[in-house]
Design a protein around this motif. Structure first.
Motif, PDB file in Angstrom:
ATOM      1  N   ASP A 141      30.961 -12.659  24.321  1.00  0.00           N
ATOM      2  CA  ASP A 141      30.459 -13.975  24.711  1.00  0.00           C
ATOM      3  C   ASP A 141      29.401 -14.508  23.744  1.00  0.00           C
ATOM      4  O   ASP A 141      28.842 -15.591  23.958  1.00  0.00           O
ATOM      5  N   GLY A 142      29.136 -13.756  22.682  1.00  0.00           N
ATOM      6  CA  GLY A 142      28.222 -14.241  21.660  1.00  0.00           C
ATOM      7  C   GLY A 142      26.770 -14.292  22.063  1.00  0.00           C
ATOM      8  O   GLY A 142      25.978 -15.026  21.455  1.00  0.00           O
ATOM      9  N   THR A 143      26.365 -13.466  23.042  1.00  0.00           N
ATOM     10  CA  THR A 143      24.985 -13.540  23.516  1.00  0.00           C
ATOM     11  C   THR A 143      24.104 -12.403  23.016  1.00  0.00           C
ATOM     12  O   THR A 143      22.878 -12.551  23.006  1.00  0.00           O
ATOM     13  N   ILE A 144      24.673 -11.247  22.645  1.00  0.00           N
ATOM     14  CA  ILE A 144      23.869 -10.115  22.201  1.00  0.00           C
ATOM     15  C   ILE A 144      24.449  -9.521  20.920  1.00  0.00           C
ATOM     16  O   ILE A 144      25.633  -9.670  20.612  1.00  0.00           O
ATOM     17  N   ASP A 145      23.569  -8.844  20.167  1.00  0.00           N
ATOM     18  CA  ASP A 145      23.930  -8.216  18.901  1.00  0.00           C
ATOM     19  C   ASP A 145      23.725  -6.706  19.054  1.00  0.00           C
ATOM     20  O   ASP A 145      22.658  -6.258  19.483  1.00  0.00           O
ATOM     21  N   PHE A 146      24.751  -5.940  18.706  1.00  0.00           N
ATOM     22  CA  PHE A 146      24.689  -4.481  18.860  1.00  0.00           C
ATOM     23  C   PHE A 146      23.988  -3.783  17.693  1.00  0.00           C
ATOM     24  O   PHE A 146      23.861  -2.558  17.709  1.00  0.00           O
ATOM     25  N   ARG A 147      23.548  -4.522  16.708  1.00  0.00           N
ATOM     26  CA  ARG A 147      22.871  -3.885  15.586  1.00  0.00           C
ATOM     27  C   ARG A 147      21.650  -3.091  16.087  1.00  0.00           C
ATOM     28  O   ARG A 147      20.843  -3.599  16.854  1.00  0.00           O
ATOM     29  N   GLY A 148      21.551  -1.842  15.673  1.00  0.00           N
ATOM     30  CA  GLY A 148      20.466  -0.971  16.104  1.00  0.00           C
ATOM     31  C   GLY A 148      20.851  -0.025  17.227  1.00  0.00           C
ATOM     32  O   GLY A 148      20.117   0.924  17.520  1.00  0.00           O
ATOM     33  N   ALA A 149      22.022  -0.254  17.855  1.00  0.00           N
ATOM     34  CA  ALA A 149      22.470   0.649  18.915  1.00  0.00           C
ATOM     35  C   ALA A 149      22.870   1.996  18.306  1.00  0.00           C
ATOM     36  O   ALA A 149      23.349   2.070  17.169  1.00  0.00           O
ATOM     37  N   SER A 150      22.681   3.071  19.062  1.00  0.00           N
ATOM     38  CA  SER A 150      22.947   4.420  18.559  1.00  0.00           C
ATOM     39  C   SER A 150      23.366   5.308  19.719  1.00  0.00           C
ATOM     40  O   SER A 150      22.956   5.081  20.872  1.00  0.00           O
TER      41      SER A 150
END
Length: 288
Positions: A141-150
């Motif tokens: 839905d273009g609301t959150i960015d997963f960059r940094g998830a681990s």
């Protein structure tokens, strides 16, 4: 098996990517919004050497490591590049990505499992231990960015567990994608009033490689809450989303009581490496 062959007319646009750089523009999205966090739920070392059929997913995949990764939400596959993922091995080395693909989990609601393919660390000498998202990979839905998830990697020798259970908002449409039919079987239309999707850490079958049937349906237990707050255990009326080779099952329910949790006993299903599942349980996420 995790791998299936798709015939003509099946949706294939943008579902596999071999770009080793992050080409998604930074949109300044947060990692959490309205209670939904950008998280990795699991990374499963499924196979050390993929079979020849994996070349259908990405050319040149045979012999590479296969690792399904499950996200907390569906992803926008147009923002997915192979270079968004970094795999770290036990020695601290970085694995070499070859491809990232959402195949074969492409039914509506399933675009949260990504199969990572590459030289990701051999299990016997330097296995993969962690997956990090280092690129801008967005929710559907273009609301959150997963960059940094681990997330830590589940070892090759471990069997698959349930990593997610969620109420499905339109279970009558699961198994279709617009006008294009995919292979997941549907819940019966008669007598079913709701459904819960169960997502395993990796693809699961019976030990002989066949799909679960009535016996396995009866092994699932759904704990529900009745209108007066009483809890009881029931069995799904039917088991669906079969025959498509992915890591999802649909538990079709003939009651409107609120599902609370799902459990499944040990040593029934296996991953493609032949490892049996442990006893497993997951709370059911409600509709958002």
């Amino acid at each position: 098996m995790w791998f299936v062959l798709y015939g003509p007319g099946v949706w294939t646009d943008n579902i596999s990517n071999r770009d080793l750089s992050d080409t998604t523009v930074d949109a300044g999205l947060p990692s959490e919004v309205n209670g939904q966090s950008a998280e990795l739920l699991s990374a499963f070392h499924g196979l050390d050497a993929l079979p020849r059929v994996s070349n259908v997913i990405c050319r040149g995949s045979k012999g590479n490591t296969g690792m399904p990764v499950v996200f907390s939400t569906e992803i926008d596959i147009s923002t997915m590049q192979a270079g968004d993922f970094r795999i770290t091995t036990r020695s601290g080395a970085t694995g070499t990505m070859h491809c990232a693909s959402v195949l074969p989990a492409t039914d509506p609601g399933e675009l949260r499992t990504v199969l990572l393919i590459g030289q990701l660390g051999p299990a016997d000498s330097d296995p993969p231990v962690r997956v990090d998202i280092i690129g801008h990979l967005h929710s559907i839905d273009g609301t959150i960015d997963f960059r940094g998830a681990s997330v830590p990697v589940i070892p090759l020798e471990d069997g698959p567990s349930i990593t997610l259970a969620e109420v499905v908002d339109d279970w009558t449409q699961v198994g279709t994608l617009g006008p294009r039919r995919v292979r997941g079987s549907l819940c019966p239309t008669k007598g079913i009033v709701q459904a819960v999707r169960v997502t395993w850490e990796g693809g699961v079958t019976l030990e002989d490689g066949t799909e679960p049937g009535e016996a396995e349906r009866d092994l699932y237990t759904i704990t529900v809450t009745t209108a007066d707050g009483t809890r009881r255990d029931i069995k799904p009326a039917a088991l669906a989303n079969l025959g498509d080779g992915d890591n999802n099952h649909m538990l079709c329910m003939d009651t409107s009581d609120m599902p609370v949790s799902v459990s499944f006993p040990a040593s029934v299903l296996t991953d493609p490496n032949g490892d049996l599942n442990p006893a497993t349980r997951a709370d059911v996420s409600p509709l958002r």
